[in-house]
Design a protein around this motif. Structure first.
Motif, short mmCIF file in Angstrom:
data_model
loop_
_atom_site.label_atom_id
_atom_site.label_comp_id
_atom_site.label_asym_id
_atom_site.label_seq_id
_atom_site.Cartn_x
_atom_site.Cartn_y
_atom_site.Cartn_z
N PRO A 16 0.86 -1.23 -0.01
CA PRO A 16 0.01 -0.30 -0.17
C PRO A 16 0.69 1.19 -0.12
CG PRO A 16 -0.42 -1.60 1.67
CD PRO A 16 0.59 -1.95 1.39
N ASP A 17 0.44 2.33 -0.45
CA ASP A 17 1.01 3.44 -0.32
C ASP A 17 0.57 4.63 0.84
OD1 ASP A 17 -1.35 4.15 -1.57
OD2 ASP A 17 -0.60 5.22 -3.38
N THR A 18 -0.24 4.11 1.41
CA THR A 18 -0.58 4.84 2.80
C THR A 18 -0.56 3.87 4.03
OG1 THR A 18 -2.79 4.07 2.46
CG2 THR A 18 -2.38 6.26 1.59
N ASP A 19 -0.33 4.12 5.14
CA ASP A 19 -0.08 3.33 6.39
C ASP A 19 -1.51 3.00 7.06
OD1 ASP A 19 2.54 3.61 6.20
OD2 ASP A 19 2.71 4.89 7.77
N ARG A 22 -10.39 -1.96 -6.47
CA ARG A 22 -10.68 -2.80 -7.47
C ARG A 22 -11.45 -2.51 -8.68
NH1 ARG A 22 -14.25 -8.08 -6.64
NH2 ARG A 22 -15.64 -6.35 -6.81
N ASP A 23 -12.58 -1.99 -8.40
CA ASP A 23 -13.66 -1.59 -9.20
C ASP A 23 -13.21 -0.43 -10.21
OD1 ASP A 23 -15.11 -3.59 -8.28
OD2 ASP A 23 -16.38 -2.30 -7.43
N LEU A 24 -12.49 0.37 -9.45
CA LEU A 24 -11.93 1.59 -10.07
C LEU A 24 -11.06 1.38 -11.12
CD1 LEU A 24 -11.32 4.76 -10.69
CD2 LEU A 24 -9.93 4.68 -8.46
N LEU A 25 -9.62 0.61 -10.65
CA LEU A 25 -8.69 0.08 -11.63
C LEU A 25 -9.29 -1.02 -12.68
CD1 LEU A 25 -5.95 0.32 -12.48
CD2 LEU A 25 -5.34 -1.77 -10.91
N ALA A 80 -1.61 -4.14 -9.42
CA ALA A 80 -1.93 -4.05 -7.91
C ALA A 80 -2.90 -2.67 -7.73
CB ALA A 80 -0.91 -3.86 -7.11
N PHE A 81 -3.87 -2.74 -7.02
CA PHE A 81 -4.87 -1.59 -6.80
C PHE A 81 -4.87 -1.34 -5.23
CE2 PHE A 81 -7.41 -5.50 -6.67
CZ PHE A 81 -7.99 -5.56 -5.52
N CYS A 82 -3.98 -1.89 -4.55
CA CYS A 82 -3.71 -1.38 -3.22
C CYS A 82 -3.05 0.08 -3.06
CB CYS A 82 -2.97 -2.15 -2.37
SG CYS A 82 -1.49 -2.80 -3.12
N LYS A 83 -3.35 1.07 -3.75
CA LYS A 83 -2.92 2.49 -3.93
C LYS A 83 -4.13 3.50 -3.47
CE LYS A 83 0.71 0.37 -5.32
NZ LYS A 83 1.90 0.20 -4.50
N LYS A 84 -3.79 4.67 -3.41
CA LYS A 84 -4.47 5.77 -3.27
C LYS A 84 -5.26 6.09 -4.31
CE LYS A 84 -1.27 8.50 -0.30
NZ LYS A 84 -0.43 9.67 -0.46
N ASP A 85 -6.53 6.32 -4.20
CA ASP A 85 -7.76 6.61 -5.35
C ASP A 85 -7.09 7.42 -6.49
OD1 ASP A 85 -9.39 4.91 -4.12
OD2 ASP A 85 -10.74 6.25 -3.64
#
Length: 399
Positions: free
Chosen positions: A44-47, A311-314, A381-386
């Motif tokens: 992820p890019d956030t804690d 997930r849906d966004l990407l 990977a979609f574990c990132k900020k929107d």
């Protein structure tokens, strides 16, 4: 220095000769070099939750965990892990005899395989597989036997052929190494599939290692949004080593806190190997994760729904860009087929993508023994900020 010693023997242990620099290191370095958005490596890019980060700070300041913690893990964390299994899955584990804390799930996998596999033993793994599986099997002297998850375009998912799994078992098969929710395909094994796997393991008297690090990221599996541990099936608790991790659930991947739950005999075996790897690790973070596991159910449901939205966004952006998208039922990865874009070589595609549009992905072929089967598939990977995902989607449109 040359790559061989004075007697001409290679410096690298021959069991590791096939494993070079991991694809994650290569692609992350390419992301840094090009300034591309890194949708390759799964971090992820956030804690995670602020109160859990503060719990780690508090432990550091209080002097808890700054020296060697107990070999099996601090009692508070082992108790929290056992309570998590009871509360979430109605599985009962003795925190003193049936729980072992490890340096992340990767060490748990390595220690389990080193402990349970003898040279020549066969280990069946679902292909594509997390790359450390192959290396750990090799270090143990085992022989990996891949059973391939096949893409089902009509269902938009990868499926396990249970007949192929059964046929792969021989008298030399020692254990099954399973991963559900599955990285990289996002497949979640259904209750029916798990029932048949459990019956097969009991029938053939096999050990099973289950990597369940994405247990709280099941989005729309046929059994709802709840992970089903293999150890909960009849006859499986006594033969299953279950692996969990805090990194994927609480977004603190750098803390490297994982765990094993199993019978006293299997945990003792795994601990025998683990003690000569890291011995112990992550002292102050263990106290923090003990608190994290006690967070209310709303944390886990909110976390899951947030990842579902990502997930849906990407996924929508990848579909609009022309990829065939296999919608993941779990994890935080999307597997795509690049052939609709006129491409067929995932390695070449991923190595050119940062320069072309400023996005990094991972070629799935690196997770296959049968490289041709994985050649046209690429993982994002979609574990990132929107906002990061939205920018990536914008760049992908240029394909």
């Amino acid at each position: 220095m040359t790559s061989t010693s004075g007697n001409g023997r290679p410096l690298l242990n021959r069991r590791l000769a096939e494993f070079g620099t991991t694809i994650f290191a290569e692609m992350s370095a390419l992301a840094v070099k090009t300034g591309a958005i890194n949708l390759g490596q799964g971090f992820p890019d956030t804690d995670g939750p602020e109160e859990i980060r503060e719990a780690a700070v508090r432990a550091l300041r209080d002097g808890r965990g700054n020296q060697y913690p107990p070999g099996p893990g601090i009692p508070e964390l082992r108790t929290a892990i056992a309570e998590h299994q009871r509360r979430t899955y109605a599985l009962s584990y003795d925190p003193d005899r049936e729980v072992l804390v490890t340096a992340g799930a990767t060490e748990a996998i390595a220690a389990s395989l080193l402990a349970l596999v003898e040279p020549g033993d066969e280990v069946i793994a679902l292909e594509p597989y997390y790359d450390s599986y192959a290396a750990s099997i090799a270090l143990a002297g085992g022989k990996r036997v891949p059973v391939t998850l096949r893409p089902d375009a009509a269902e938009g998912r990868f499926r396990l052929d249970l007949d192929e799994l059964r046929d792969a078992i021989t008298p030399r098969t020692r254990l099954l190494l399973l991963n559900t929710p599955h990285n990289p395909t996002g497949t979640v094994l259904t209750r029916d599939e798990l029932t048949q796997i459990a019956a097969l393991a009991v029938e053939r008297d096999l050990l099973v290692i289950t990597d369940e690090v994405y247990e709280h990221l099941v989005f729309d599996d046929g059994d709802g949004t709840t992970h089903i541990p293999l150890a909960s099936f009849p006859g499986m608790r006594e033969r299953t080593v279950t692996i969990g991790s805090a990194g994927k659930t609480f977004s603190f991947t750098g803390w490297k806190v994982g765990w094993v739950t199993s019978t006293p005999e299997l945990v003792t075996a795994v601990r025998s190997a683990k003690q000569f790897l890291t011995y112990v690790a992550s002292g102050p973070f263990q106290y923090a994760i003990a608190e994290a596991l006690a967070l209310p159910d709303t944390y886990f449901s909110t976390f899951r729904e947030d990842m579902r939205a990502k997930r849906d966004l990407l996924g929508a952006g990848l579909t609009a860009a022309g990829f065939d998208v296999y919608r993941p039922a779990g994890t935080y990865f999307i597997t795509t087929d690049i052939r609709p874009l006129g491409e067929s070589d995932g390695f070449a595609f991923c190595r050119s993508l940062p320069e072309r549009i400023g996005v990094v992905a991972i070629p799935n072929a690196v997770f296959y023994d049968h490289r041709d089967a994985g050649a046209p598939f690429v993982r994002f990977a979609f574990c990132k900020k929107d906002e990061v995902l939205a920018e990536a989607v914008s760049r992908l449109k240029s394909l």
